[in-house]
Scaffold this motif. Structure first.
Motif, PDB file in Angstrom:
ATOM      1  N   LEU A  26      71.679  21.592  49.041  1.00  0.00           N
ATOM      2  CA  LEU A  26      70.188  20.975  49.027  1.00  0.00           C
ATOM      3  C   LEU A  26      70.263  20.069  47.756  1.00  0.00           C
ATOM      4  O   LEU A  26      69.041  19.430  47.574  1.00  0.00           O
ATOM      5  CB  LEU A  26      69.163  21.895  48.838  1.00  0.00           C
ATOM      6  N   ALA A  27      71.146  19.457  46.901  1.00  0.00           N
ATOM      7  CA  ALA A  27      71.076  18.854  45.848  1.00  0.00           C
ATOM      8  C   ALA A  27      70.291  17.637  45.954  1.00  0.00           C
ATOM      9  O   ALA A  27      69.206  17.180  45.351  1.00  0.00           O
ATOM     10  CB  ALA A  27      72.267  18.779  44.937  1.00  0.00           C
ATOM     11  N   ARG A  28      70.893  16.894  46.966  1.00  0.00           N
ATOM     12  CA  ARG A  28      70.254  15.384  47.472  1.00  0.00           C
ATOM     13  C   ARG A  28      69.024  15.598  47.926  1.00  0.00           C
ATOM     14  O   ARG A  28      68.097  14.656  47.294  1.00  0.00           O
ATOM     15  CB  ARG A  28      71.297  14.741  48.363  1.00  0.00           C
ATOM     16  N   GLY A  29      68.681  16.318  48.751  1.00  0.00           N
ATOM     17  CA  GLY A  29      67.291  16.376  49.284  1.00  0.00           C
ATOM     18  C   GLY A  29      66.300  16.710  48.239  1.00  0.00           C
ATOM     19  O   GLY A  29      65.239  16.230  48.223  1.00  0.00           O
ATOM     20  N   GLU A  30      66.688  17.717  47.544  1.00  0.00           N
ATOM     21  CA  GLU A  30      65.625  18.481  46.288  1.00  0.00           C
ATOM     22  C   GLU A  30      65.320  17.071  45.460  1.00  0.00           C
ATOM     23  O   GLU A  30      64.260  17.020  44.928  1.00  0.00           O
ATOM     24  CB  GLU A  30      66.331  19.573  45.665  1.00  0.00           C
ATOM     25  N   ARG A  31      66.535  16.319  45.188  1.00  0.00           N
ATOM     26  CA  ARG A  31      66.052  15.382  43.972  1.00  0.00           C
ATOM     27  C   ARG A  31      65.183  14.118  44.740  1.00  0.00           C
ATOM     28  O   ARG A  31      64.391  13.844  43.934  1.00  0.00           O
ATOM     29  CB  ARG A  31      67.612  14.564  43.909  1.00  0.00           C
ATOM     30  N   TRP A  32      65.364  13.731  45.878  1.00  0.00           N
ATOM     31  CA  TRP A  32      64.634  12.996  46.543  1.00  0.00           C
ATOM     32  C   TRP A  32      63.209  13.333  46.687  1.00  0.00           C
ATOM     33  O   TRP A  32      62.360  12.583  46.241  1.00  0.00           O
ATOM     34  CB  TRP A  32      65.225  12.902  48.142  1.00  0.00           C
ATOM     35  N   LEU A  33      63.026  14.782  46.773  1.00  0.00           N
ATOM     36  CA  LEU A  33      61.547  15.463  46.717  1.00  0.00           C
ATOM     37  C   LEU A  33      61.093  15.409  45.606  1.00  0.00           C
ATOM     38  O   LEU A  33      59.831  14.954  45.088  1.00  0.00           O
ATOM     39  CB  LEU A  33      61.671  16.689  47.487  1.00  0.00           C
ATOM     40  N   LEU A  34      61.698  15.894  44.758  1.00  0.00           N
ATOM     41  CA  LEU A  34      61.099  15.902  43.115  1.00  0.00           C
ATOM     42  C   LEU A  34      60.770  14.519  42.506  1.00  0.00           C
ATOM     43  O   LEU A  34      59.846  14.155  41.805  1.00  0.00           O
ATOM     44  CB  LEU A  34      62.159  16.362  42.201  1.00  0.00           C
ATOM     45  N   ARG A  40      53.970  10.811  41.904  1.00  0.00           N
ATOM     46  CA  ARG A  40      52.335  11.508  42.481  1.00  0.00           C
ATOM     47  C   ARG A  40      51.747  12.299  41.594  1.00  0.00           C
ATOM     48  O   ARG A  40      50.793  12.674  42.091  1.00  0.00           O
ATOM     49  CB  ARG A  40      52.679  11.810  43.778  1.00  0.00           C
ATOM     50  N   MET A  41      52.275  12.768  40.524  1.00  0.00           N
ATOM     51  CA  MET A  41      51.778  13.877  39.776  1.00  0.00           C
ATOM     52  C   MET A  41      50.453  13.236  38.876  1.00  0.00           C
ATOM     53  O   MET A  41      50.568  12.407  38.261  1.00  0.00           O
ATOM     54  CB  MET A  41      52.866  14.434  38.807  1.00  0.00           C
ATOM     55  N   PRO A  42      49.276  13.905  38.862  1.00  0.00           N
ATOM     56  CA  PRO A  42      48.171  13.526  38.024  1.00  0.00           C
ATOM     57  C   PRO A  42      48.596  13.570  36.662  1.00  0.00           C
ATOM     58  O   PRO A  42      49.512  14.188  36.241  1.00  0.00           O
ATOM     59  CB  PRO A  42      47.135  14.543  38.271  1.00  0.00           C
ATOM     60  N   ARG A  43      48.045  12.498  35.923  1.00  0.00           N
ATOM     61  CA  ARG A  43      48.417  12.409  34.557  1.00  0.00           C
ATOM     62  C   ARG A  43      47.904  13.676  33.657  1.00  0.00           C
ATOM     63  O   ARG A  43      48.828  13.751  32.563  1.00  0.00           O
ATOM     64  CB  ARG A  43      47.694  11.165  33.734  1.00  0.00           C
ATOM     65  N   TRP A  44      47.187  14.294  34.094  1.00  0.00           N
ATOM     66  CA  TRP A  44      46.703  15.731  33.274  1.00  0.00           C
ATOM     67  C   TRP A  44      47.854  16.848  33.119  1.00  0.00           C
ATOM     68  O   TRP A  44      47.673  17.592  32.544  1.00  0.00           O
ATOM     69  CB  TRP A  44      45.304  15.832  33.726  1.00  0.00           C
ATOM     70  N   VAL A  45      48.845  16.529  34.232  1.00  0.00           N
ATOM     71  CA  VAL A  45      49.805  17.510  34.538  1.00  0.00           C
ATOM     72  C   VAL A  45      50.866  17.110  33.467  1.00  0.00           C
ATOM     73  O   VAL A  45      51.239  16.137  33.626  1.00  0.00           O
ATOM     74  CB  VAL A  45      50.351  17.820  35.882  1.00  0.00           C
ATOM     75  N   THR A  46      51.421  18.001  32.779  1.00  0.00           N
ATOM     76  CA  THR A  46      52.232  17.853  31.596  1.00  0.00           C
ATOM     77  C   THR A  46      53.562  18.863  31.963  1.00  0.00           C
ATOM     78  O   THR A  46      53.451  19.990  32.706  1.00  0.00           O
ATOM     79  CB  THR A  46      51.634  18.197  30.343  1.00  0.00           C
ATOM     80  N   PRO A  47      54.652  18.600  31.358  1.00  0.00           N
ATOM     81  CA  PRO A  47      55.744  19.562  31.554  1.00  0.00           C
ATOM     82  C   PRO A  47      55.573  20.684  31.220  1.00  0.00           C
ATOM     83  O   PRO A  47      55.809  21.829  31.640  1.00  0.00           O
ATOM     84  CB  PRO A  47      57.029  18.628  30.739  1.00  0.00           C
ATOM     85  N   ASP A  48      54.675  20.691  29.712  1.00  0.00           N
ATOM     86  CA  ASP A  48      54.227  22.451  29.453  1.00  0.00           C
ATOM     87  C   ASP A  48      53.647  23.104  30.642  1.00  0.00           C
ATOM     88  O   ASP A  48      53.736  24.159  30.621  1.00  0.00           O
ATOM     89  CB  ASP A  48      53.699  22.263  28.139  1.00  0.00           C
ATOM     90  N   ILE A  49      52.595  22.238  31.062  1.00  0.00           N
ATOM     91  CA  ILE A  49      51.876  22.983  32.080  1.00  0.00           C
ATOM     92  C   ILE A  49      52.805  23.509  33.446  1.00  0.00           C
ATOM     93  O   ILE A  49      52.324  24.730  34.028  1.00  0.00           O
ATOM     94  CB  ILE A  49      50.812  22.101  32.708  1.00  0.00           C
ATOM     95  N   LEU A  50      53.584  22.715  33.768  1.00  0.00           N
ATOM     96  CA  LEU A  50      54.683  22.975  34.797  1.00  0.00           C
ATOM     97  C   LEU A  50      55.577  24.267  34.248  1.00  0.00           C
ATOM     98  O   LEU A  50      55.711  25.048  35.233  1.00  0.00           O
ATOM     99  CB  LEU A  50      55.227  21.969  35.375  1.00  0.00           C
ATOM    100  N   PHE A  87      58.381  25.118  42.028  1.00  0.00           N
ATOM    101  CA  PHE A  87      57.595  24.152  41.786  1.00  0.00           C
ATOM    102  C   PHE A  87      57.475  23.661  40.407  1.00  0.00           C
ATOM    103  O   PHE A  87      57.735  22.662  39.678  1.00  0.00           O
ATOM    104  CB  PHE A  87      56.099  24.133  42.373  1.00  0.00           C
ATOM    105  N   GLY A  88      57.289  24.728  39.527  1.00  0.00           N
ATOM    106  CA  GLY A  88      56.986  24.509  38.177  1.00  0.00           C
ATOM    107  C   GLY A  88      58.349  24.449  37.562  1.00  0.00           C
ATOM    108  O   GLY A  88      58.754  23.707  36.587  1.00  0.00           O
ATOM    109  N   ASP A  89      59.454  25.208  37.778  1.00  0.00           N
ATOM    110  CA  ASP A  89      60.772  25.278  37.044  1.00  0.00           C
ATOM    111  C   ASP A  89      61.578  23.721  37.309  1.00  0.00           C
ATOM    112  O   ASP A  89      62.191  23.404  36.392  1.00  0.00           O
ATOM    113  CB  ASP A  89      61.491  26.518  37.392  1.00  0.00           C
ATOM    114  N   SER A  94      61.877  17.242  35.144  1.00  0.00           N
ATOM    115  CA  SER A  94      61.997  16.287  36.080  1.00  0.00           C
ATOM    116  C   SER A  94      60.626  15.224  35.767  1.00  0.00           C
ATOM    117  O   SER A  94      60.948  13.818  35.324  1.00  0.00           O
ATOM    118  CB  SER A  94      61.904  16.288  37.479  1.00  0.00           C
ATOM    119  N   LEU A  95      59.616  15.679  35.359  1.00  0.00           N
ATOM    120  CA  LEU A  95      58.466  15.175  34.992  1.00  0.00           C
ATOM    121  C   LEU A  95      58.700  14.269  33.548  1.00  0.00           C
ATOM    122  O   LEU A  95      58.518  13.313  33.382  1.00  0.00           O
ATOM    123  CB  LEU A  95      57.273  15.747  35.071  1.00  0.00           C
TER     124      LEU A  95
END
Length: 237
Positions: A26-34, A40-50, A87-89, A94-95
């Motif tokens: 699933l690597a290629r499809g997962e990379r496309w989705l991520l 599209r991630m809001p600016r207030w969402v940070t890597p630490d929050i994820l 989702f978070g991990d 990636s973000l």
């Protein structure tokens, strides 16, 4: 190529570039989705929050399995937890790369610490349920940790980072566990051999497979290193 760790996140600043070996289905499809989720991630969402979100998912997995002793409906909480954990991990590193705000040493340390804790929570949750004996679940945990150790050692001695084994990586493993949990809801904790359920046999088999794979990979890597570094007898001074 940037240094990365077994989850795709950055290594410490002084680490050497390594070759990534990623062959999971699933690597290629997962990379496309991520990539699209990051855009599209809001600016207030940070890597630490994820990262925190991923740990909340791991806690939900544990809670759902533990509470399944009260009713199998709680297993749906574990299934939701797997989705939240993915989702978070999967998105935190990636973000960070997408926004060019990587903190290599901090991210490396925090990510592996959280991965170890999350895996422990999942396994202890399975062992606390009425579907898998704790002793069997711990065999699977031992296999997973041994394969993690092999991946980390390979980065150091081979300059090679293997992100998957037998065409499967973390995402495929989560999907297998989700399918296993759905089967728990459908079939129930009926003993198959003595006190052991079919889920015991499956989880135990996965653990034995991982331990065996660790032994094979260790022997293969050691043989390769022995050929690259033959023993040399130095003259006495």
């Amino acid at each position: 190529m940037e240094p990365v760790n077994p989850t795709g996140k950055e290594l410490p600043a002084d680490a050497q570039p390594i070759e990534r070996v990623q062959e999971n289905m699933l690597a290629r499809g997962e990379r496309w989705l991520l990539d699209r989720l990051c855009a599209r991630m809001p600016r207030w969402v940070t890597p630490d929050i994820l990262t925190f979100t991923g740990m909340v998912g791991a806690l939900a997995i544990f809670a759902g399995y533990a509470a399944s002793n009260l009713g199998d409906g709680w297993l749906w909480l574990s299934i939701a937890g797997y989705v939240v954990h993915w989702f978070g991990d999967s998105l935190d590193g990636s973000l960070a790369r997408f926004r060019r705000i990587e903190r290599p040493r901090y991210g490396y340390f925090l990510d592996h610490s959280c991965d170890g804790l999350a895996t422990t929570l999942v396994v202890l949750g399975l062992g606390a349920s009425g579907y898998v004996q704790l002793e069997v679940a711990l065999v699977a945990l031992a296999g997973y940790l041994l394969m993690s150790i092999h991946a980390f050692l390979s980065v150091r001695v081979m300059g090679e980072l293997r992100l998957s084994y037998l065409k499967a990586g973390p995402t495929e493993l989560r999907l297998i566990l989700i399918a296993l949990t759905v089967a728990m809801i459908v079939l129930g904790p009926t003993p198959l051999i003595g006190v052991f359920t079919g889920f015991d046999l499956f989880v135990g088999a996965v653990g034995v497979l991982l331990i065996s794979l660790f032994a094979v990979q260790t022997a293969t890597t050691a043989r390769k290193l022995a050929l690259e570094e033959p023993a040399v007898k130095y003259p006495r001074s």
